[in-house]
Write an enzyme that holds these catalytic residues in place. Structure first.
Site, PDB file in Angstrom:
ATOM      1  N   GLU A   1      21.949  59.062 -21.486  1.00 53.80           N
ATOM      2  CA  GLU A   1      21.046  58.828 -22.609  1.00 53.80           C
ATOM      3  C   GLU A   1      19.726  58.213 -22.148  1.00 53.80           C
ATOM      4  O   GLU A   1      19.722  57.211 -21.422  1.00 53.80           O
ATOM      5  CB  GLU A   1      21.729  57.922 -23.629  1.00 53.80           C
ATOM      6  CG  GLU A   1      23.102  58.449 -24.047  1.00 53.80           C
ATOM      7  CD  GLU A   1      23.897  57.451 -24.856  1.00 53.80           C
ATOM      8  OE1 GLU A   1      23.280  56.653 -25.596  1.00 53.80           O
ATOM      9  OE2 GLU A   1      25.147  57.451 -24.752  1.00 53.80           O
TER      10      GLU A   1
ATOM     11  N   HIS B   1      20.281  60.271 -27.486  1.00 55.67           N
ATOM     12  CA  HIS B   1      21.687  60.046 -27.127  1.00 55.67           C
ATOM     13  C   HIS B   1      22.339  61.382 -26.739  1.00 55.67           C
ATOM     14  O   HIS B   1      23.202  61.900 -27.446  1.00 55.67           O
ATOM     15  CB  HIS B   1      22.363  59.438 -28.359  1.00 55.67           C
ATOM     16  CG  HIS B   1      23.740  58.907 -28.169  1.00 55.67           C
ATOM     17  ND1 HIS B   1      24.742  59.588 -27.514  1.00 55.67           N
ATOM     18  CD2 HIS B   1      24.299  57.745 -28.585  1.00 55.67           C
ATOM     19  CE1 HIS B   1      25.864  58.877 -27.552  1.00 55.67           C
ATOM     20  NE2 HIS B   1      25.617  57.753 -28.194  1.00 55.67           N
TER      21      HIS B   1
END
Length: 297
Positions: free
Chosen positions: A271, A168
């Site tokens: 991400e 992330h």
């Protein structure tokens, strides 16, 4: 904490290259510095907190209001989302590994001068209470002119398991309103801002409001065109069939106590994922690797 740091440094430090230090609240952080790049990696969550190639400004963003406490994720860096991405009723958001302490398995400097840090985690009674599977999980971080992160899942049980996962990554940009993401042109995405409506990307991704999208069926390399910062950040990937693009913008930012006012303009998440309908099923004994390779063009 001093004893724990002493032990870590005795076993795994690399003289003049890698040292473990207190990152706050007694949380150990690996500090890496070579002629190629510098980086910081927290052992809690195996979270990369910084990567900065020599002669460049920081590539990874962390909030000025980030909280460094046991059991809490840091706003920014590269949280590891595993074995699920997103929210689940009654369970930790983005899985349970991003707030656990990982073990240092190996450190080394390779023939190219890059530092390789291998962190690991295995199942125990507390993880099985949340997710009833046996596993071995590793994050291998390679720090050089390129930052490579490989999240390796091994099914050590006797039955199949299914998961979603993500690296992330929060990127630092000079001004998100002058930033575009290239590489997702023509891709379908699920728009969380529009109640998961399915849309199709026309042209590069631009930002003028809250953006929260899961781009599906894409293995493409993305490039962040940080126009105001006069640079391009490339994100290549392997073992990933979806990409999430996120910026909270001004109103949504107010919901995060660990973001300072106006910081949304200086960050952007691109991400590397297996998310939404994109799931990984591993047979007993099987392995999956999710890899992100980040570089400046």
């Amino acid at each position: 904490m001093t004893h724990a740091l002493d032990t870590l440094n005795q076993q795994h430090s690399l003289p003049a290259v890698l040292e473990f230090m207190d990152g706050g609240a007694g949380l150990p952080v690996a500090h890496i510095h070579t002629p190629q790049a510098s980086a910081r990696v927290a052992l809690q969550g195996a979270q990369v907190l910084a990567w900065q190639p020599a002669g460049a400004v920081p590539v990874i963003w962390v909030s000025k209001a980030a909280v460094y406490e046991p059991g809490k994720g840091v706003r920014g860096g590269v949280p590891v989302c595993w074995p699920w991405f997103g929210a689940r009723d009654g369970l930790p958001a983005h899985g349970f590994v991003r707030t656990r302490m990982w073990q240092v398995r190996h450190t080394a400097q390779d023939s190219q001068g890059q530092v390789v840090l291998r962190l690991g985690l295995t199942d125990d009674a507390s993880t099985r209470a949340l997710w009833p599977h046996a596993f071995d999980l590793e994050l291998v971080v390679t720090v050089g002119r390129t930052l490579t992160m490989a999240l390796i899942t091994r099914n050590t049980g006797s039955t199949p398991l299914t998961l979603t996962d993500a690296l992330h990554t929060y990127f630092a940009v000079a001004d998100v309103a002058q930033t575009r993401v290239q590489g997702l042109e023509g891709c379908d995405y699920l728009d969380k801002v529009q109640h998961m409506a399915t849309c199709r990307q026309a042209g590069s991704v631009a930002f003028s409001t809250e953006t929260d999208r899961v781009y599906v069926n894409t293995t493409a390399t993305c490039v962040i065109d940080d126009t105001a910062g006069q640079r391009h950040i490339q994100i290549a990937k392997q073992g990933s069939a979806s990409t999430v693009v996120w910026n909270p913008w001004s109103e949504r930012e107010k919901a995060f106590a660990d973001m300072a006012a106006g910081e949304y303009r200086k960050m952007l998440c691109v991400e590397t994922c297996n998310a939404g309908p994109d799931q990984i099923t591993l047979a007993a004994g099987a392995t999956h690797s999710l890899v992100a390779e980040i570089s400046l063009l």
